[in-house]
Write a protein that holds these residues in place. Structure first.
Motif, PDB file in Angstrom:
ATOM      1  N   MET A   1       0.848  -1.178   0.000  1.00  0.00           N
ATOM      2  CA  MET A   1       0.000   0.000   0.000  1.00  0.00           C
ATOM      3  C   MET A   1       0.891   1.238   0.000  1.00  0.00           C
ATOM      4  SD  MET A   1      -3.566   0.471   1.153  1.00  0.00           S
ATOM      5  CE  MET A   1      -4.370   1.820   1.895  1.00  0.00           C
ATOM      6  N   THR A   2       0.362   2.307  -0.465  1.00  0.00           N
ATOM      7  CA  THR A   2       1.107   3.554  -0.597  1.00  0.00           C
ATOM      8  C   THR A   2       0.773   4.497   0.561  1.00  0.00           C
ATOM      9  OG1 THR A   2       1.454   5.441  -2.037  1.00  0.00           O
ATOM     10  CG2 THR A   2      -0.692   4.419  -2.136  1.00  0.00           C
ATOM     11  N   ASP A   3       1.537   5.577   0.678  1.00  0.00           N
ATOM     12  CA  ASP A   3       1.293   6.569   1.730  1.00  0.00           C
ATOM     13  C   ASP A   3       0.214   7.572   1.348  1.00  0.00           C
ATOM     14  OD1 ASP A   3       3.172   5.444   3.368  1.00  0.00           O
ATOM     15  OD2 ASP A   3       4.805   6.741   2.692  1.00  0.00           O
ATOM     16  N   VAL A   4      -0.352   7.437   0.154  1.00  0.00           N
ATOM     17  CA  VAL A   4      -1.399   8.344  -0.300  1.00  0.00           C
ATOM     18  C   VAL A   4      -2.626   8.130   0.584  1.00  0.00           C
ATOM     19  CG1 VAL A   4      -2.885   8.959  -2.235  1.00  0.00           C
ATOM     20  CG2 VAL A   4      -0.509   8.298  -2.651  1.00  0.00           C
ATOM     21  N   PRO A   5      -3.184   9.209   1.158  1.00  0.00           N
ATOM     22  CA  PRO A   5      -4.318   9.039   2.075  1.00  0.00           C
ATOM     23  C   PRO A   5      -5.560   8.429   1.412  1.00  0.00           C
ATOM     24  CG  PRO A   5      -3.819  11.375   1.748  1.00  0.00           C
ATOM     25  CD  PRO A   5      -2.793  10.596   1.001  1.00  0.00           C
ATOM     26  N   HIS A   6      -5.767   8.672   0.148  1.00  0.00           N
ATOM     27  CA  HIS A   6      -6.905   8.101  -0.571  1.00  0.00           C
ATOM     28  C   HIS A   6      -6.331   7.302  -1.740  1.00  0.00           C
ATOM     29  CE1 HIS A   6      -9.753  10.345   1.792  1.00  0.00           C
ATOM     30  NE2 HIS A   6      -9.059  11.434   1.572  1.00  0.00           N
ATOM     31  N   TYR A   7      -6.363   6.014  -1.621  1.00  0.00           N
ATOM     32  CA  TYR A   7      -5.705   5.083  -2.536  1.00  0.00           C
ATOM     33  C   TYR A   7      -5.921   5.409  -4.003  1.00  0.00           C
ATOM     34  CZ  TYR A   7      -4.186   0.463  -4.162  1.00  0.00           C
ATOM     35  OH  TYR A   7      -3.545  -0.566  -4.773  1.00  0.00           O
ATOM     36  N   TRP A   8      -7.179   5.629  -4.414  1.00  0.00           N
ATOM     37  CA  TRP A   8      -7.475   5.849  -5.835  1.00  0.00           C
ATOM     38  C   TRP A   8      -7.611   7.314  -6.212  1.00  0.00           C
ATOM     39  CZ3 TRP A   8      -6.659   1.657  -8.425  1.00  0.00           C
ATOM     40  CH2 TRP A   8      -6.965   0.412  -7.884  1.00  0.00           C
ATOM     41  N   ASP A  12      -8.035  14.736  -5.528  1.00  0.00           N
ATOM     42  CA  ASP A  12      -9.094  15.575  -4.971  1.00  0.00           C
ATOM     43  C   ASP A  12      -9.707  14.878  -3.760  1.00  0.00           C
ATOM     44  OD1 ASP A  12     -11.283  17.142  -4.366  1.00  0.00           O
ATOM     45  OD2 ASP A  12     -11.892  17.389  -6.457  1.00  0.00           O
ATOM     46  N   PRO A  13      -9.279  15.277  -2.567  1.00  0.00           N
ATOM     47  CA  PRO A  13      -9.799  14.628  -1.352  1.00  0.00           C
ATOM     48  C   PRO A  13     -11.322  14.711  -1.220  1.00  0.00           C
ATOM     49  CG  PRO A  13      -7.887  15.964  -0.830  1.00  0.00           C
ATOM     50  CD  PRO A  13      -8.253  16.258  -2.265  1.00  0.00           C
ATOM     51  N   SER A  14     -11.932  15.753  -1.766  1.00  0.00           N
ATOM     52  CA  SER A  14     -13.395  15.850  -1.642  1.00  0.00           C
ATOM     53  C   SER A  14     -14.083  14.772  -2.475  1.00  0.00           C
ATOM     54  CB  SER A  14     -13.899  17.242  -2.037  1.00  0.00           C
ATOM     55  OG  SER A  14     -13.704  17.476  -3.417  1.00  0.00           O
ATOM     56  N   VAL A  15     -13.490  14.382  -3.605  1.00  0.00           N
ATOM     57  CA  VAL A  15     -14.032  13.279  -4.401  1.00  0.00           C
ATOM     58  C   VAL A  15     -13.888  11.982  -3.616  1.00  0.00           C
ATOM     59  CG1 VAL A  15     -13.677  11.888  -6.494  1.00  0.00           C
ATOM     60  CG2 VAL A  15     -13.700  14.388  -6.632  1.00  0.00           C
ATOM     61  N   ALA A  16     -12.728  11.790  -3.001  1.00  0.00           N
ATOM     62  CA  ALA A  16     -12.500  10.593  -2.189  1.00  0.00           C
ATOM     63  C   ALA A  16     -13.507  10.526  -1.036  1.00  0.00           C
ATOM     64  CB  ALA A  16     -11.071  10.577  -1.652  1.00  0.00           C
ATOM     65  N   ASP A  17     -13.740  11.643  -0.393  1.00  0.00           N
ATOM     66  CA  ASP A  17     -14.700  11.666   0.715  1.00  0.00           C
ATOM     67  C   ASP A  17     -16.112  11.320   0.238  1.00  0.00           C
ATOM     68  OD1 ASP A  17     -12.656  12.360   2.445  1.00  0.00           O
ATOM     69  OD2 ASP A  17     -13.188  14.497   2.507  1.00  0.00           O
ATOM     70  N   LEU A  18     -16.506  11.862  -0.910  1.00  0.00           N
ATOM     71  CA  LEU A  18     -17.836  11.576  -1.462  1.00  0.00           C
ATOM     72  C   LEU A  18     -17.972  10.095  -1.793  1.00  0.00           C
ATOM     73  CD1 LEU A  18     -20.592  12.561  -2.422  1.00  0.00           C
ATOM     74  CD2 LEU A  18     -19.522  13.167  -4.607  1.00  0.00           C
ATOM     75  N   LEU A  19     -16.960   9.538  -2.442  1.00  0.00           N
ATOM     76  CA  LEU A  19     -17.024   8.119  -2.799  1.00  0.00           C
ATOM     77  C   LEU A  19     -16.962   7.231  -1.560  1.00  0.00           C
ATOM     78  CD1 LEU A  19     -14.931   8.186  -6.056  1.00  0.00           C
ATOM     79  CD2 LEU A  19     -17.401   7.882  -5.831  1.00  0.00           C
ATOM     80  N   GLN A  20     -16.245   7.657  -0.527  1.00  0.00           N
ATOM     81  CA  GLN A  20     -16.233   6.904   0.731  1.00  0.00           C
ATOM     82  C   GLN A  20     -17.630   6.914   1.356  1.00  0.00           C
ATOM     83  OE1 GLN A  20     -13.869   4.957   1.769  1.00  0.00           O
ATOM     84  NE2 GLN A  20     -15.065   4.339   3.523  1.00  0.00           N
TER      85      GLN A  20
END
Length: 165
Positions: A1-8, A12-20
């Protein structure tokens, strides 16, 4: 795994939050359906069949055994056993199609509607209240987002199997 907070979706963290949030909703929905089915002493497939028949009737249509097979992606033999169980429990009935005497339709019973309403009405009222709390001007965009996400997920045909290291 990588150190990126949102794997994919690191861009755009807001996109990651929405998809989560979508994933959390999907897990909660699956878990709720499993709990409801178990609480009503029905397996998940039987519950999905009952919901399919009721939704088809609510839309003014007729549910046929082949439609149920296709919807659930099960064999005709499995569908016959499923319909036998739901007929024996008094939730569904088989009948001759009203205009095509060669065809069989599956209908829900008043008992099934009473049972479903008595167990799920409060949950559906709470869900409607949550939906009503979404600002009216935001609802079209939310609906468009959810429809597009559903269409995309429905179009996914699978991936290649993982390979050993």
């Amino acid at each position: 795994m990588t150190d990126v907070p949102h794997y994919w979706y690191a861009d755009d963290p807001s996109v990651a939050d929405l998809l989560q949030a979508v994933r959390r909703f999907r897990r909660a929905d699956v878990d709720m359906r499993r709990r409801m089915s178990a609480g009503m002493s029905m397996n998940g497939t039987d519950m999905q069949a009952l919901q399919f028949v009721m939704a088809t009737e609510a839309a003014g249509g007729h549910a046929h055994p082949r439609d149920i097979s296709a919807y659930l992606n099960i064999s005709t033999a499995s569908t016959t056993k499923l319909l036998d169980r739901l007929a024996a429990s008094g939730h569904l009935e088989r009948a001759t199609h009203p205009t095509d005497r060669r065809s069989v339709v599956v209908t829900s019973t008043p008992h099934a509607h009473q049972q479903i309403r008595s167990r799920l009405q409060a949950m559906h009222q709470a869900m409607a209240a949550i939906a009503a709390a979404v600002p009216p001007e935001a609802r079209p965009a939310l609906r468009t987002f959810l429809d597009a996400m559903s269409d995309h997920l429905d179009s996914e045909s699978g991936v290649e199997p993982l390979t050993p290291a």
